[in-house]
Design a protein around this motif. Structure first.
Motif, PDB file in Angstrom:
ATOM      1  N   GLN A  23       0.778  -1.158   0.087  1.00  0.00           N
ATOM      2  CA  GLN A  23       0.076   0.087   0.110  1.00  0.00           C
ATOM      3  C   GLN A  23       0.922   1.159  -0.072  1.00  0.00           C
ATOM      4  OE1 GLN A  23      -2.579  -1.207   3.298  1.00  0.00           O
ATOM      5  NE2 GLN A  23      -4.074  -0.454   2.043  1.00  0.00           N
ATOM      6  N   VAL A  24       0.340   2.414  -0.561  1.00  0.00           N
ATOM      7  CA  VAL A  24       0.973   3.425  -0.668  1.00  0.00           C
ATOM      8  C   VAL A  24       0.373   4.722  -0.239  1.00  0.00           C
ATOM      9  CG1 VAL A  24       0.187   3.572  -3.200  1.00  0.00           C
ATOM     10  CG2 VAL A  24       2.551   4.996  -2.250  1.00  0.00           C
ATOM     11  N   LEU A  25       0.855   5.859   0.397  1.00  0.00           N
ATOM     12  CA  LEU A  25       0.498   7.065   0.719  1.00  0.00           C
ATOM     13  C   LEU A  25       1.110   8.005   0.072  1.00  0.00           C
ATOM     14  CD1 LEU A  25      -1.786   8.341   2.575  1.00  0.00           C
ATOM     15  CD2 LEU A  25       0.076   8.789   4.285  1.00  0.00           C
ATOM     16  N   SER A  26       0.478   8.755  -0.685  1.00  0.00           N
ATOM     17  CA  SER A  26       1.188   9.895  -1.317  1.00  0.00           C
ATOM     18  C   SER A  26       0.157  10.867  -2.035  1.00  0.00           C
ATOM     19  CB  SER A  26       1.928   9.464  -2.657  1.00  0.00           C
ATOM     20  OG  SER A  26       2.854  10.401  -3.172  1.00  0.00           O
ATOM     21  N   SER A  27       0.657  11.992  -2.700  1.00  0.00           N
ATOM     22  CA  SER A  27      -0.062  12.941  -3.202  1.00  0.00           C
ATOM     23  C   SER A  27       0.584  13.863  -4.083  1.00  0.00           C
ATOM     24  CB  SER A  27      -0.930  13.953  -2.292  1.00  0.00           C
ATOM     25  OG  SER A  27      -2.075  14.432  -2.662  1.00  0.00           O
ATOM     26  N   GLY A  28      -0.084  14.559  -4.922  1.00  0.00           N
ATOM     27  CA  GLY A  28       0.696  15.641  -6.072  1.00  0.00           C
ATOM     28  C   GLY A  28       1.705  16.343  -5.465  1.00  0.00           C
ATOM     29  N   LYS A  29       1.284  17.109  -3.929  1.00  0.00           N
ATOM     30  CA  LYS A  29       2.172  17.838  -3.745  1.00  0.00           C
ATOM     31  C   LYS A  29       2.234  17.698  -1.970  1.00  0.00           C
ATOM     32  CE  LYS A  29      -0.471  21.267  -5.176  1.00  0.00           C
ATOM     33  NZ  LYS A  29      -1.241  22.477  -5.598  1.00  0.00           N
ATOM     34  N   TYR A  30       3.467  17.921  -1.507  1.00  0.00           N
ATOM     35  CA  TYR A  30       3.446  17.904  -0.064  1.00  0.00           C
ATOM     36  C   TYR A  30       2.852  18.680   0.813  1.00  0.00           C
ATOM     37  CZ  TYR A  30       7.527  20.811  -1.011  1.00  0.00           C
ATOM     38  OH  TYR A  30       8.030  22.267  -1.941  1.00  0.00           O
ATOM     39  N   THR A  31       2.256  19.538   0.374  1.00  0.00           N
ATOM     40  CA  THR A  31       1.224  20.638   0.744  1.00  0.00           C
ATOM     41  C   THR A  31       0.044  20.192   0.827  1.00  0.00           C
ATOM     42  OG1 THR A  31       1.224  21.927  -0.817  1.00  0.00           O
ATOM     43  CG2 THR A  31       2.669  22.710   0.577  1.00  0.00           C
ATOM     44  N   ASP A  32      -0.434  18.933   0.420  1.00  0.00           N
ATOM     45  CA  ASP A  32      -1.978  18.541   0.245  1.00  0.00           C
ATOM     46  C   ASP A  32      -2.129  17.913   1.587  1.00  0.00           C
ATOM     47  OD1 ASP A  32      -1.877  19.135  -2.550  1.00  0.00           O
ATOM     48  OD2 ASP A  32      -1.607  16.814  -3.060  1.00  0.00           O
ATOM     49  N   ILE A  33      -3.685  18.624   1.749  1.00  0.00           N
ATOM     50  CA  ILE A  33      -4.250  18.095   3.054  1.00  0.00           C
ATOM     51  C   ILE A  33      -5.649  17.647   2.741  1.00  0.00           C
ATOM     52  CG2 ILE A  33      -3.256  20.195   4.269  1.00  0.00           C
ATOM     53  CD1 ILE A  33      -5.778  21.550   4.015  1.00  0.00           C
ATOM     54  N   ASN A  34      -6.178  17.051   3.648  1.00  0.00           N
ATOM     55  CA  ASN A  34      -7.678  16.569   3.782  1.00  0.00           C
ATOM     56  C   ASN A  34      -8.573  17.746   4.312  1.00  0.00           C
ATOM     57  OD1 ASN A  34      -6.986  14.273   2.650  1.00  0.00           O
ATOM     58  ND2 ASN A  34      -6.819  13.202   4.370  1.00  0.00           N
ATOM     59  N   THR A  35      -9.605  18.078   3.738  1.00  0.00           N
ATOM     60  CA  THR A  35     -10.370  19.116   4.215  1.00  0.00           C
ATOM     61  C   THR A  35     -11.860  18.642   4.278  1.00  0.00           C
ATOM     62  OG1 THR A  35     -11.100  19.878   2.242  1.00  0.00           O
ATOM     63  CG2 THR A  35      -9.202  20.979   3.073  1.00  0.00           C
ATOM     64  N   PHE A  36     -12.988  19.291   5.191  1.00  0.00           N
ATOM     65  CA  PHE A  36     -13.877  18.491   5.279  1.00  0.00           C
ATOM     66  C   PHE A  36     -14.887  18.714   4.162  1.00  0.00           C
ATOM     67  CE2 PHE A  36     -12.987  20.353   9.614  1.00  0.00           C
ATOM     68  CZ  PHE A  36     -13.036  19.075  10.119  1.00  0.00           C
ATOM     69  N   GLU A  37     -14.452  19.352   3.109  1.00  0.00           N
ATOM     70  CA  GLU A  37     -15.150  19.659   1.523  1.00  0.00           C
ATOM     71  C   GLU A  37     -14.361  18.637   0.961  1.00  0.00           C
ATOM     72  OE1 GLU A  37     -15.630  22.813   4.018  1.00  0.00           O
ATOM     73  OE2 GLU A  37     -13.660  22.314   2.944  1.00  0.00           O
ATOM     74  N   ASN A  38     -13.244  18.179   1.042  1.00  0.00           N
ATOM     75  CA  ASN A  38     -12.610  17.082   0.339  1.00  0.00           C
ATOM     76  C   ASN A  38     -11.705  16.084   1.336  1.00  0.00           C
ATOM     77  OD1 ASN A  38     -11.094  15.537  -1.721  1.00  0.00           O
ATOM     78  ND2 ASN A  38     -10.217  17.307  -2.483  1.00  0.00           N
ATOM     79  N   PRO A  39     -12.418  15.588   1.868  1.00  0.00           N
ATOM     80  CA  PRO A  39     -11.617  14.535   3.198  1.00  0.00           C
ATOM     81  C   PRO A  39     -10.973  13.246   2.660  1.00  0.00           C
ATOM     82  CG  PRO A  39     -14.064  13.855   3.175  1.00  0.00           C
ATOM     83  CD  PRO A  39     -13.929  15.064   1.726  1.00  0.00           C
ATOM     84  N   ASN A  40     -10.812  13.226   1.182  1.00  0.00           N
ATOM     85  CA  ASN A  40     -10.036  11.831   0.768  1.00  0.00           C
ATOM     86  C   ASN A  40      -9.066  12.193  -0.057  1.00  0.00           C
ATOM     87  OD1 ASN A  40     -11.812  10.002   2.298  1.00  0.00           O
ATOM     88  ND2 ASN A  40     -13.269  10.346   0.786  1.00  0.00           N
ATOM     89  N   LYS A  41      -8.571  13.452  -0.111  1.00  0.00           N
ATOM     90  CA  LYS A  41      -7.411  13.859  -1.194  1.00  0.00           C
ATOM     91  C   LYS A  41      -6.201  13.169  -0.985  1.00  0.00           C
ATOM     92  CE  LYS A  41      -5.334  17.742  -3.217  1.00  0.00           C
ATOM     93  NZ  LYS A  41      -5.801  17.804  -4.629  1.00  0.00           N
ATOM     94  N   VAL A  42      -5.854  12.851   0.532  1.00  0.00           N
ATOM     95  CA  VAL A  42      -4.550  12.262   0.839  1.00  0.00           C
ATOM     96  C   VAL A  42      -5.058  10.851   1.587  1.00  0.00           C
ATOM     97  CG1 VAL A  42      -2.269  12.282   1.622  1.00  0.00           C
ATOM     98  CG2 VAL A  42      -3.378  14.273   0.801  1.00  0.00           C
ATOM     99  N   LYS A  43      -5.079   9.822   0.996  1.00  0.00           N
ATOM    100  CA  LYS A  43      -5.455   8.294   1.612  1.00  0.00           C
ATOM    101  C   LYS A  43      -4.551   7.471   0.946  1.00  0.00           C
ATOM    102  CE  LYS A  43      -9.254   6.567   1.185  1.00  0.00           C
ATOM    103  NZ  LYS A  43     -10.696   6.353   0.892  1.00  0.00           N
ATOM    104  N   THR A  44      -4.545   6.236   1.459  1.00  0.00           N
ATOM    105  CA  THR A  44      -3.622   4.978   1.078  1.00  0.00           C
ATOM    106  C   THR A  44      -4.419   4.595  -0.201  1.00  0.00           C
ATOM    107  OG1 THR A  44      -4.970   3.624   2.717  1.00  0.00           O
ATOM    108  CG2 THR A  44      -2.797   4.380   3.141  1.00  0.00           C
ATOM    109  N   ALA A  45      -3.694   3.892  -0.777  1.00  0.00           N
ATOM    110  CA  ALA A  45      -4.183   2.971  -2.154  1.00  0.00           C
ATOM    111  C   ALA A  45      -3.108   1.985  -2.383  1.00  0.00           C
ATOM    112  CB  ALA A  45      -3.724   3.960  -3.477  1.00  0.00           C
ATOM    113  N   THR A  46      -3.742   0.840  -3.282  1.00  0.00           N
ATOM    114  CA  THR A  46      -2.870  -0.211  -3.594  1.00  0.00           C
ATOM    115  C   THR A  46      -1.673   0.190  -4.164  1.00  0.00           C
ATOM    116  OG1 THR A  46      -5.035  -1.443  -3.628  1.00  0.00           O
ATOM    117  CG2 THR A  46      -2.958  -2.684  -4.842  1.00  0.00           C
ATOM    118  N   PHE A  47      -0.475  -0.567  -3.856  1.00  0.00           N
ATOM    119  CA  PHE A  47       0.640  -0.406  -4.434  1.00  0.00           C
ATOM    120  C   PHE A  47       1.109  -1.589  -5.251  1.00  0.00           C
ATOM    121  CE2 PHE A  47       5.522  -0.435  -3.765  1.00  0.00           C
ATOM    122  CZ  PHE A  47       5.659   0.581  -4.669  1.00  0.00           C
ATOM    123  N   ASN A  48       1.326  -1.147  -6.726  1.00  0.00           N
ATOM    124  CA  ASN A  48       1.873  -2.240  -7.561  1.00  0.00           C
ATOM    125  C   ASN A  48       3.294  -2.025  -7.995  1.00  0.00           C
ATOM    126  OD1 ASN A  48      -0.780  -3.466  -7.653  1.00  0.00           O
ATOM    127  ND2 ASN A  48      -1.433  -1.565  -8.641  1.00  0.00           N
ATOM    128  N   GLY A  49       4.139  -1.097  -7.068  1.00  0.00           N
ATOM    129  CA  GLY A  49       5.429  -1.056  -7.656  1.00  0.00           C
ATOM    130  C   GLY A  49       6.441  -1.905  -7.123  1.00  0.00           C
TER     131      GLY A  49
END
Length: 512
Positions: free
Chosen positions: A463-489
């Motif tokens: 599993q991997v946790l990452s996002s487009g920018k290191y400043t990315d956050i989860n907000t009440f309007e967009n609570p799932n912007k930074v979350k885990t995903a399946t890792f295939n690497g």
């Protein structure tokens, strides 16, 4: 035109090659100790909206509750199996008098929380409420007793109130307040930050106080205490030296250490969400100082305790930034970015790699304060990027530590460099091997080739946790912007493991 196109293709190939780099890792299949699950502990202080408005909400709030305990918060923390919860502080612990927080709530005296915002504390959340919370969470309580403004008798009677299964004034009082059976609480902090908000003591004076308080904090049948001495702040190795020299080893289970990653300085800590790469780099460099701190404090402890019978308990750690604009500066409410997740993962890797000495730690703090796992706003709730790190890393809890050797490329900013990759490894009770990686470099994908000595395995998942920018956050309007995903690497190459880590990522792989 054709020559120009060929030249551009070559430039692109060179750019891609430059943007990638490699690391090597060796993992030994031989282990001599476990990674204590208590390294993954948390902290709940009467500060801002951690308790009031976090765990303990107004009875009119339209969320699932037991009494006033917010159950969606409980459910989220149960999923990551938090092993212990530290309470009631923090600095608050040394102005808290436990008898004010028992009995009929309407009769409990109010107090001023002088450390955190000067707000009125109504004591509606006290001993019984905290223990009900721990029972709902299936977690062990870690009680911080008042040494700064309290008395030996006060702590002694609180231990008796919690733990004595017999006839006494304290057990009678506990039964009258609705809990005839003792709770049998093991973890006890003897003061908090006694060098600062806990009394501004010298280490010599504190060591004497610890011996006195610890003497009268009794073990009762089935409730042997694990007493934690209030240890050093940051780089104060002298404090550790004095405590280890002056406190008999058999009297303390652990010695604490507090260290916060502060992007700027105490006057201007820096924003939780608005920072450039230079500040990001500085923050990560300061985060990695935890390895130096643990190494050097452990070396002092080794002089007096070569068998490592006393744990180093890092019972306050995390990133501390300026509060969010418009919020009470005494409530320490801050947002939580991908940067914070990388700090959490890197710190937990450090603790895992020092798990022969580090056997308890507490992230500050669980809900709505500092590096929170959870943020709430009335009925709304979100999980922060840091929450997902603890979700990923729970595979290491009580697993056998596997020694590693890591050769990492550097992440350079200006004239300074830090290791781009950090990692730790363990083997669980089923024989599965888990390796947690962090890539701190915001621009480069890094390929790690891992040689696994004495480890037999056939399949890899991750599993991997990452996002487009290191400043990315989860907000009440967009609570799932930074979350885990399946890792295939990750793939098997002979008996080696090859893992391609995305830039600014946390990856946990499982080998079976």
């Amino acid at each position: 035109m054709k020559k120009n196109l060929t030249f551009l293709v070559l430039l692109m190939i060179m750019h891609v090659a430059k943007a990638q780099t490699t690391a090597s890792l060796t993992v030994s299949g031989k282990s001599d100790h476990q990674i204590s699950r208590h390294i993954y502990g948390h902290f709940s202080e009467h500060l801002g909206h951690c308790i009031y408005g976090g765990f303990w909400v107004d009875s009119s709030l339209n969320v699932p509750k037991k009494d006033r305990i917010r159950l969606d918060v409980v459910d989220a923390l149960k999923k990551i199996h938090i092993p212990n919860l530290r309470w009631p502080g923090g600095c608050f612990a040394d102005e808290y008098h436990w008898r004010d927080g028992i009995g009929k709530r309407s009769d409990r005296p109010k107090m001023v929380n002088t450390n955190w915002g000067g707000v009125t504390e109504d004591n509606s959340f006290g001993t019984h409420e905290f223990m009900e919370l721990c029972e709902l969470l299936h977690t062990e309580p870690y009680i911080s007793a008042n040494v700064g403004s309290g008395t030996v008798e006060e702590m002694s009677k609180w231990v008796e109130y919690f733990n004595f299964d017999g006839t006494s004034p304290m057990s009678k009082l506990r039964a009258e307040n609705g809990h005839p059976a003792p709770w049998k609480v093991g973890f006890w902090g003897v003061g908090n930050e006694s060098w600062g908000c806990g009394g501004n003591m010298t280490p010599e004076f504190y060591a004497g106080q610890f011996r006195r308080y610890a003497t009268y904090a009794r073990d009762y049948p089935g409730a042997r205490l694990k007493k934690m001495a209030s240890g050093a702040s940051d780089f104060d190795y002298h404090w550790t030296e004095v405590c280890m020299k002056e406190i008999p080893l058999h009297m303390m289970w652990g010695l604490s250490l507090h260290y916060y990653t502060i992007p700027g300085d105490w006057g201007h800590k820096g924003s939780a969400t608005k920072f450039d790469e230079k500040e990001y780099f500085t923050t990560m460099r300061k985060c990695l100082l935890m390895d130096t701190l643990v190494t050097k404090h452990s070396a002092v402890m080794d002089k007096y305790d070569p068998k490592k019978s006393v744990a180093l308990a890092v019972d306050e750690w995390g990133i501390w930034t300026d509060v969010e604009p418009g919020t009470n500066p005494g409530f320490l409410y801050q947002q939580n970015s991908l940067r914070d997740a990388l700090i959490a993962a890197s710190t937990l890797n450090i603790f895992n790699n020092h798990s022969d000495r580090v056997r308890l730690a507490n992230l500050a703090q669980t809900v709505n304060v500092l590096q929170s796992l959870i943020l709430t706003d009335k009925e709304k709730l979100l999980l922060t990027p840091t929450y997902y790190v603890f979700d990923l890393f729970q595979v290491h809890m009580d697993a056998a530590y596997l020694p590693i050797q890591l050769n990492s490329p550097s992440y350079t900013n200006g004239n300074e460099s830090i290791p781009a990759v950090n990692a730790s490894a363990s083997k669980d009770s089923t024989g599965a091997v888990h390796i947690s990686f962090v890539n701190l470099d915001p621009a480069k994908k890094i390929t790690v080739t891992a040689n696994l000595k004495d480890v037999q395995w056939k399949t890899v998942s991750g599993q991997v946790l990452s996002s487009g920018k290191y400043t990315d956050i989860n907000t009440f309007e967009n609570p799932n912007k930074v979350k885990t995903a399946t890792f295939n690497g990750a793939k098997k190459q002979g008996n080696d493991l090859v893992v391609e880590l995305p830039a600014t990522s946390v990856v946990v792989v499982t080998l079976k």
